[in-house]
Design an enzyme around this catalytic site. Structure first.
Site, PDB file in Angstrom:
ATOM      1  N   HIS A   1       0.846  -1.193   0.000  1.00 50.87           N
ATOM      2  CA  HIS A   1       0.000   0.000   0.000  1.00 50.87           C
ATOM      3  C   HIS A   1       0.882   1.244   0.000  1.00 50.87           C
ATOM      4  O   HIS A   1       1.102   1.884   1.034  1.00 50.87           O
ATOM      5  CB  HIS A   1      -0.937  -0.008   1.213  1.00 50.87           C
TER       6      HIS A   1
ATOM      7  N   HIS B   1       1.695   1.515  -5.698  1.00 46.43           N
ATOM      8  CA  HIS B   1       0.402   0.827  -5.850  1.00 46.43           C
ATOM      9  C   HIS B   1      -0.670   1.802  -6.337  1.00 46.43           C
ATOM     10  O   HIS B   1      -1.498   1.458  -7.193  1.00 46.43           O
ATOM     11  CB  HIS B   1      -0.010   0.217  -4.507  1.00 46.43           C
TER      12      HIS B   1
ATOM     13  N   HIS C   1      -6.756   6.518  -3.364  1.00 48.38           N
ATOM     14  CA  HIS C   1      -7.619   5.546  -2.689  1.00 48.38           C
ATOM     15  C   HIS C   1      -6.963   4.890  -1.478  1.00 48.38           C
ATOM     16  O   HIS C   1      -7.661   4.359  -0.609  1.00 48.38           O
ATOM     17  CB  HIS C   1      -8.073   4.474  -3.681  1.00 48.38           C
ATOM     18  N   ASP C   2      -5.619   4.893  -1.383  1.00 50.48           N
ATOM     19  CA  ASP C   2      -4.936   4.305  -0.222  1.00 50.48           C
ATOM     20  C   ASP C   2      -4.020   5.315   0.465  1.00 50.48           C
ATOM     21  O   ASP C   2      -3.095   4.922   1.195  1.00 50.48           O
ATOM     22  CB  ASP C   2      -4.114   3.078  -0.651  1.00 50.48           C
TER      23      ASP C   2
ATOM     24  N   ASP D   1      -8.149  -2.318  -7.805  1.00 47.18           N
ATOM     25  CA  ASP D   1      -7.417  -2.376  -6.539  1.00 47.18           C
ATOM     26  C   ASP D   1      -6.956  -3.795  -6.224  1.00 47.18           C
ATOM     27  O   ASP D   1      -5.916  -3.995  -5.593  1.00 47.18           O
ATOM     28  CB  ASP D   1      -8.310  -1.840  -5.420  1.00 47.18           C
TER      29      ASP D   1
END
Length: 839
Positions: free
Chosen positions: A540, A544, A580-581, A708
């Site tokens: 993460h 990524h 998103h992370d 993802d």
């Protein structure tokens, strides 16, 4: 009402005769007296013959009276047809025209000197039972044809009641009347067809008849012959009772039945000096109506005599008054029942249409008129405004009239905007529904915000011309970026940033998103802050995030999202993928909950990581010079924010099961449409409407979540490298769990977990169900399923090499791999049939 519709309905159904003669004819047909006579004639046609039979009216003078009445009714029907033909072309060749012809012709079955049963006795001998059944079916069908005249009354029941003859053509009541009449006609037609058609299916069946009458005829003839032979052999004065006892048995046999013998013929009690009693024993009153008489002849004359010699046959006469009265009563009951059902359905349709059509349309029409009035007042029609005013609306249908009105409204609204007017002084005079049409459907604002549509507020995006590339020199070919062969892991951070810049500004998607919604300087500053907020986790991480963003970009292109998603949706998905992370600590949600982490406490254990990612994204945007949504107006920003939150929250694997279920349900509902799309390059219209546009929110969630967890969908070497990073992060968490004395996650113990075995389970239970569902809905992504199955096979081979499992374990894993391969192959071979969706 015996006519199809009122006079103004005739004008709508077809060309009208403008002469005085046609007006007189229509006036006559629509008159109450004519209507009353027509209803009376219809009632007589339906029930007249049955009533004569039920009340056992004698043939003399009953037949003459019945024939006179039925002839009069038939002549009235003929006159009515002629008048309706003269009253307007809407009647000729219509449904009612043909049913009127049929019902008029059916009157011949009620007139004795034509094909009527009254005045004729029934004879059984020598008649084919099949023909008798055919005759009965024809008579039932003929009577059913007259039910069409009941349907004509529906026009009278459903016509709009108004005190004025000049009803406006756009009045909703006119639409109601026409819909009610049309639907009632269809119900009536179906009823008539069923009543006429059902008896026809019984023609080929073996007739359910009483053969006792024929049997008794044979028995009487045999015993009569035997009695004669006994009498002749004994003496000329012998009086034997064989025949009389047989006659008494026959009388006793019919005592319990509704029909019975009332006379014997041809069994003389004195023949050639022999005396054979029996014929005089059958003596009952003869029926008053000859149609109730049934003459049963003997099949063969056993004893040649004057009354039975081949040309003349002995016979038994039966009284069928009871069965015929019951049959007539049941026929009338069926007709009454059908009429009640038809009338009840007509009133139900009338009420339903009133609720669903009349009231809403009347309200809508009044709103439209008020809107037009306000717009004309606020924005006077200029010389260049192409409003259609000199149009004859008297010949328009309601749909055409609405189209005409809304076309004019569209022109007025366009002129309204050109004048720059954003406030309506008369807005307060409108009701709630009218305001809803103007404010939400037409998106006219009251002046609070000047941008209700998603349009850039600033002009910063023009600072960089389309011909100027954001990334003059790419580290890899553009074609590779659009390919699943792109290896983000093998790139430096600088090259990863260049790829992101290309996706947001230079790619086909970027040309309609990033270049429109943000200037490159703002994005670069935002991008750098986002990169720094990612931690250096094995998986993460910023790398990524770049990989997921590239995958989302790839899907947006493969799925031709520009044809069914808004540009702000695609832009929001790209921003969501990049963030998103963000801030991910490298630990799973169960770990945060178990350790009472501040994120778990803040978000009540519900998707704490995903909620944090969303919050960080918009916290960064609040800083000056970092707002990647800065060009959005209020409404556009709300829409983009909704897409970001919805997509990022659904990257939580806790919501994975519900997503898989929703994707499968989508395919189950529209499998034929998806299958039909399999071998098409262009998006079909039905596929666009029934699959893509109906599930936009779901597909937004799926695109980001699938990207993802897309590690198993990439080429083997890239997939293996990413899987190793995932497992390294899990193992690091396992080490921390051991240090804290917490239960170690099942995939987190580096000394117990097989990397290849864990990846098999990850694909089999997490990725494959979603990937197969997505491929089912999106046939263009079939190659991803093929790659997933290939990777699963490679992990199986590596697992066998590393762990040396038993044959049973290998067989079980081989079964999992083969099942996935079979499903992928089934999806490849599917063939879709043309699909039509209604409503």
């Amino acid at each position: 009402m015996i006519t199809r519709s009122s006079s103004y309905e005739y004008r709508r159904l077809g060309p009208s005769w403008e002469g005085t003669w046609s007006q007189v004819v229509r006036s006559t047909v629509n008159h109450k007296v004519f209507t009353a006579v027509a209803v009376l004639a219809m009632t007589i046609a339906l029930f007249g013959g049955g009533l004569f039979l039920i009340f056992d009216v004698p043939d003399d003078p009953g037949n003459g009276i019945q024939d006179s009445i039925m002839c009069s009714v038939m002549l009235f029907f003929v006159m009515e047809i002629l008048l309706l033909c003269l009253s307007g072309e809407g009647y000729i060749w219509s449904f009612f025209f043909w049913t009127d012809i049929l019902s008029t012709f059916s009157m011949v079955f009620e007139i004795s000197f034509l094909l009527g049963a009254n005045g004729h006795a029934a004879s059984k001998h020598g008649i084919n039972p099949m023909l008798l059944r055919s005759a009965r079916a024809a008579r039932v069908g003929a009577r059913a044809a007259r039910l069409s005249r009941v349907a004509k009354c529906f026009a009278f029941m459903t016509r709009p009641r108004t005190e004025h003859s000049n009803v406006p053509e756009y009045d909703a009541r006119v639409l109601k009347a026409r819909l009610s009449q049309s639907l009632s006609t269809k119900v009536a037609m179906l009823t008539v067809v069923l009543v006429m058609g059902v008896p026809l299916f019984q023609l080929g069946r073996y007739p359910e008849e009483d053969f006792s009458m024929e049997a008794w005829g044979r028995t009487l003839e045999l015993t009569y012959e035997s009695n004669y032979q006994i009498a002749a052999a004994a003496s000329s004065t012998a009086d034997m009772g064989l025949f009389s006892r047989t006659v008494e048995e026959m009388i006793a046999f019919y005592d319990e039945l509704e029909y019975f013998p009332f006379k014997l013929e041809g069994f003389s009690e004195s023949i050639k000096l022999a005396k054979i009693k029996g014929q005089s024993l059958v003596h009952r009153d003869e029926p008053r109506r000859i149609e109730n008489v049934r003459r049963q002849e003997v099949v063969e004359c056993g004893l040649e005599r004057k009354e039975c010699n081949g040309d003349v046959m002995a016979a038994i006469y039966f009284d069928f008054k009871g069965p015929h009265q019951f049959a007539a009563f049941m026929d009338m009951a069926v007709i009454v029942f059908i009429m009640v059902c038809m009338i009840a359905e007509a009133f139900d349709l009338n009420s339903t249409i009133d609720t669903m059509v009349v009231k809403p349309v009347e309200k809508m029409m009044s709103t439209v008129q008020l809107m037009a009035k306000i717009l004309r007042t606020v924005a006077p029609v200029g010389p260049d405004t192409a409003v259609e005013e000199d149009v004859d609306t008297s010949t328009m249908t309601e749909a055409h009239l609405l189209e005409h009105v809304f076309k004019n409204l569209l022109v007025l609204v366009a002129d309204f905007y050109r004048e720059g007017m954003v406030e309506l002084e008369d807005m307060d005079t409108l009701d709630h529904e009218a305001k809803g049409v103007i404010l939400e459907v037409m998106m006219v604002d009251t002046g609070v915000s000047k941008n209700t549509l998603a349009t850039p507020q600033g002009m910063g995006f023009l600072a960089m011309e389309e011909t100027v590339k954001a990334v003059p020199i790419l580290p890899v070919a553009e074609k590779l970026i659009d390919s699943w062969d792109l290896d983000i892991l093998g790139m430096s951070v600088e090259n990863q940033q260049k790829v992101m810049l290309y996706i947001f500004f230079d790619s086909p998607v970027g040309m309609t998103t990033g270049r429109v919604w943000i200037d490159i300087g703002t994005f670069q500053r935002f991008h750098e802050v986002v990169r720094k907020n990612y931690f250096d986790n094995p998986y993460h991480s910023y790398t990524h995030a770049c990989d997921v963003t590239a995958s989302v970009f790839r899907l947006l292109g493969r799925l031709k999202c520009n044809e069914w998603l808004r540009d702000i949706d695609m832009y929001a998905l790209l921003v969501s993928a990049l963030c998103h992370d963000i801030g991910h600590p490298g630990k799973t949600t169960p770990f945060l909950v178990e350790t009472m982490h501040e994120l778990a406490l803040r978000y009540n254990d519900a998707s704490p990581l995903e909620n944090m990612h969303c919050a960080k994204l918009f916290e960064i945007c609040r800083n000056e010079g970092l707002d990647v949504f800065g060009q959005f107006d209020r409404e556009a920003f709300k829409e983009a924010r909704k897409v970001c939150i919805n997509a990022i929250i659904h990257t939580d694997n806790a919501l994975h099961g519900e997503m898989v279920k929703a994707v499968k349900q989508s395919y189950e509902v529209s499998s034929d449409i998806c299958d039909a799309q399999t071998h098409q390059e262009k998006i079909g219209e039905t596929y666009l409407e029934e699959v893509l546009q109906k599930n936009v929110v779901l597909w937004q969630q799926v695109i980001l979540h699938m990207c993802d967890i897309a590690t198993p969908l990439k080429p083997w070497l890239i997939s293996k490298a990413w899987a190793t990073r995932v497992q390294d992060e899990f193992f690091a968490q396992g080490d921390e769990e051991k240090r804290l004395g917490l239960p170690v996650g099942m995939l987190n113990d580096r000394f117990k977990v097989s990397r290849s075995g864990a990846e098999h389970g990850f694909i089999n239970f997490l990725v494959a169900p979603l990937a197969l569902g997505v491929v089912s809905n999106f046939p263009v992504l079939h190659h991803l399923g093929v790659q997933m199955a290939s990777n699963m096979q490679s992990w199986r081979d590596l697992w066998v090499q590393d762990t040396h499992p038993s044959k049973e374990e290998v067989a079980k894993r081989d079964g999992d791999v083969q099942r996935i391969k079979d499903q992928i192959e089934t999806l490849r071979l599917r063939k879709g049939a043309p699909t039509i969706r209604v409503g």
